[in-house]
Design a protein around this motif. Structure first.
Motif, PDB file in Angstrom:
ATOM      1  N   GLU A  84     -13.830  36.813 -19.756  1.00 57.56           N
ATOM      2  CA  GLU A  84     -14.071  36.975 -18.325  1.00 57.56           C
ATOM      3  C   GLU A  84     -12.738  36.966 -17.585  1.00 57.56           C
ATOM      4  N   GLU A  85     -12.731  37.593 -16.424  1.00 58.18           N
ATOM      5  CA  GLU A  85     -11.546  37.560 -15.585  1.00 58.18           C
ATOM      6  C   GLU A  85     -11.685  36.487 -14.506  1.00 58.18           C
ATOM      7  N   THR A  86     -10.560  35.855 -14.185  1.00 60.90           N
ATOM      8  CA  THR A  86     -10.526  34.819 -13.154  1.00 60.90           C
ATOM      9  C   THR A  86      -9.285  35.004 -12.295  1.00 60.90           C
ATOM     10  N   TRP A  87      -9.458  34.871 -10.991  1.00 63.26           N
ATOM     11  CA  TRP A  87      -8.323  34.900 -10.072  1.00 63.26           C
ATOM     12  C   TRP A  87      -7.803  33.476  -9.933  1.00 63.26           C
ATOM     13  N   MET A  88      -6.544  33.278 -10.265  1.00 57.04           N
ATOM     14  CA  MET A  88      -5.922  31.960 -10.193  1.00 57.04           C
ATOM     15  C   MET A  88      -4.740  31.999  -9.226  1.00 57.04           C
ATOM     16  N   VAL A  89      -4.647  30.992  -8.378  1.00 55.60           N
ATOM     17  CA  VAL A  89      -3.495  30.851  -7.492  1.00 55.60           C
ATOM     18  C   VAL A  89      -2.672  29.662  -7.969  1.00 55.60           C
ATOM     19  N   ASP A  90      -1.411  29.916  -8.251  1.00 54.02           N
ATOM     20  CA  ASP A  90      -0.486  28.866  -8.689  1.00 54.02           C
ATOM     21  C   ASP A  90       0.919  29.367  -8.388  1.00 54.02           C
ATOM     22  N   GLU A 144      -3.330  41.261  -5.876  1.00 55.40           N
ATOM     23  CA  GLU A 144      -2.694  42.069  -4.837  1.00 55.40           C
ATOM     24  C   GLU A 144      -2.177  41.248  -3.665  1.00 55.40           C
ATOM     25  N   ALA A 145      -2.730  40.060  -3.450  1.00 51.99           N
ATOM     26  CA  ALA A 145      -2.282  39.233  -2.322  1.00 51.99           C
ATOM     27  C   ALA A 145      -1.464  38.030  -2.790  1.00 51.99           C
ATOM     28  N   ALA A 146      -2.027  37.240  -3.676  1.00 50.71           N
ATOM     29  CA  ALA A 146      -1.340  36.033  -4.156  1.00 50.71           C
ATOM     30  C   ALA A 146      -1.960  35.594  -5.475  1.00 50.71           C
ATOM     31  N   GLY A 147      -1.147  35.052  -6.355  1.00 54.79           N
ATOM     32  CA  GLY A 147      -1.665  34.530  -7.609  1.00 54.79           C
ATOM     33  C   GLY A 147      -1.731  35.565  -8.712  1.00 54.79           C
ATOM     34  N   LEU A 148      -2.549  35.259  -9.716  1.00 52.61           N
ATOM     35  CA  LEU A 148      -2.632  36.059 -10.933  1.00 52.61           C
ATOM     36  C   LEU A 148      -4.080  36.297 -11.322  1.00 52.61           C
ATOM     37  N   ILE A 149      -4.327  37.405 -11.987  1.00 50.42           N
ATOM     38  CA  ILE A 149      -5.623  37.655 -12.610  1.00 50.42           C
ATOM     39  C   ILE A 149      -5.505  37.283 -14.079  1.00 50.42           C
ATOM     40  N   LEU A 150      -6.322  36.345 -14.507  1.00 54.08           N
ATOM     41  CA  LEU A 150      -6.302  35.860 -15.880  1.00 54.08           C
ATOM     42  C   LEU A 150      -7.510  36.355 -16.653  1.00 54.08           C
ATOM     43  N   ARG A 151      -7.330  36.520 -17.947  1.00 56.72           N
ATOM     44  CA  ARG A 151      -8.439  36.799 -18.852  1.00 56.72           C
ATOM     45  C   ARG A 151      -8.761  35.537 -19.640  1.00 56.72           C
ATOM     46  N   ASP A 152     -10.012  35.079 -19.546  1.00 58.64           N
ATOM     47  CA  ASP A 152     -10.479  33.972 -20.374  1.00 58.64           C
ATOM     48  C   ASP A 152     -10.687  34.535 -21.770  1.00 58.64           C
ATOM     49  N   LEU A 153      -9.833  34.159 -22.710  1.00 56.57           N
ATOM     50  CA  LEU A 153      -9.842  34.763 -24.036  1.00 56.57           C
ATOM     51  C   LEU A 153     -11.024  34.318 -24.881  1.00 56.57           C
ATOM     52  N   LEU A 154     -11.689  33.245 -24.500  1.00 55.19           N
ATOM     53  CA  LEU A 154     -12.845  32.771 -25.259  1.00 55.19           C
ATOM     54  C   LEU A 154     -14.155  33.272 -24.663  1.00 55.19           C
ATOM     55  N   ARG A 155     -14.220  33.369 -23.353  1.00 56.06           N
ATOM     56  CA  ARG A 155     -15.448  33.823 -22.698  1.00 56.06           C
ATOM     57  C   ARG A 155     -15.390  35.303 -22.302  1.00 56.06           C
ATOM     58  N   THR A 180      -1.676  28.772   2.062  1.00 60.55           N
ATOM     59  CA  THR A 180      -1.940  27.584   2.873  1.00 60.55           C
ATOM     60  C   THR A 180      -3.199  26.873   2.394  1.00 60.55           C
ATOM     61  N   ARG A 181      -4.235  27.651   2.145  1.00 61.50           N
ATOM     62  CA  ARG A 181      -5.480  27.073   1.638  1.00 61.50           C
ATOM     63  C   ARG A 181      -5.283  26.480   0.246  1.00 61.50           C
ATOM     64  N   TYR A 182      -4.559  27.176  -0.602  1.00 61.03           N
ATOM     65  CA  TYR A 182      -4.273  26.684  -1.958  1.00 61.03           C
ATOM     66  C   TYR A 182      -3.556  25.335  -1.907  1.00 61.03           C
ATOM     67  N   ARG A 183      -2.541  25.230  -1.055  1.00 60.07           N
ATOM     68  CA  ARG A 183      -1.775  23.981  -0.984  1.00 60.07           C
ATOM     69  C   ARG A 183      -2.647  22.821  -0.523  1.00 60.07           C
TER      70      ARG A 183
END
Length: 215
Positions: free
Chosen positions: A126-132, A113-124, A8-11
């Motif tokens: 770092e991990e980032t939580w992304m909701v899409d 674990e709840a929503a979205g994906l954990i991404l790895r920034d391949l240049l920096r 809901t917050r993402y939308r």
């Protein structure tokens, strides 16, 4: 937050982001848009861009919005100065996130674990939580993409569009930007020429015809 609360917050934030990205184009001069189209290898005729798909046009708009011309601030910064949103409002929060958005190459590491994906920034590195919601449906661990992400809250959202990273794209980028790729990854990540090289390569190999945009 539960999955329902997160989505809901993402939308809500996504809708505001879409509106900002629409209105910021009002401060982009036509010659800037044409110049970006030419830099991406698209054909123009006079003051018009021709033979351009919707996805390719989004690449042009992204470059025109986020990449400043020499000696000038970026359109997103000029739009922010004139917008006048109240501090702390959702509109101001998203706009500030857009001003600090990061372009990079990303790899899906795992599902959140709840929503979205954990991404790895391949240049920096770092991990980032992304909701899409769209990417969550099809992007499996190991999927790689080029994208500009903005982080209005604890999670990031996609600014406009993603470019799948495939072998042919990387070969094209290497061929077009040999000197650029000699940089350290952390320096390369902030260089606007990487954006142009990536988008131009995607256009050159017709990659954007394979991308399905889901709002």
């Amino acid at each position: 937050m539960t999955r329902t609360e997160i989505l809901t917050r993402y939308r809500r934030l996504r809708q505001i982001s879409n509106e900002h990205h629409h209105f910021v184009l009002d401060v982009v001069a036509n010659d800037v848009m044409l110049d970006c189209a030419k830099r991406l290898g698209l054909k123009t005729n006079g003051k018009s861009i021709i033979h351009c798909s919707k996805n390719e046009m989004i690449l042009v708009e992204d470059a025109a919005t986020y990449l400043p011309r020499p000696g000038r601030s970026s359109p997103i910064d000029r739009y922010a100065r004139s917008a006048g949103f109240a501090d702390g409002s959702d509109e101001a929060i998203v706009l500030d996130a857009m001003r600090n958005a990061r372009f990079s190459f990303w790899r899906v590491e795992r599902r959140h674990e709840a929503a979205g994906l954990i991404l790895r920034d391949l240049l920096r590195d770092e991990e980032t939580w992304m909701v899409d919601e769209s990417l969550e449906q099809f992007a499996k661990p190991g999927y790689e993409m080029a994208a500009r992400l903005l982080k209005p809250e604890g999670f990031a959202i996609n600014a406009r569009i993603t470019v799948p990273i495939v072998a042919e794209l990387l070969e094209e980028v290497r061929a077009r930007a040999q000197a650029l790729l000699q940089m350290q990854n952390t320096v390369l990540a902030s260089d606007p020429r990487l954006v142009i090289a990536t988008y131009r390569s995607a256009v050159a190999i017709g990659l954007m015809d394979t991308v399905l945009m889901v709002d």
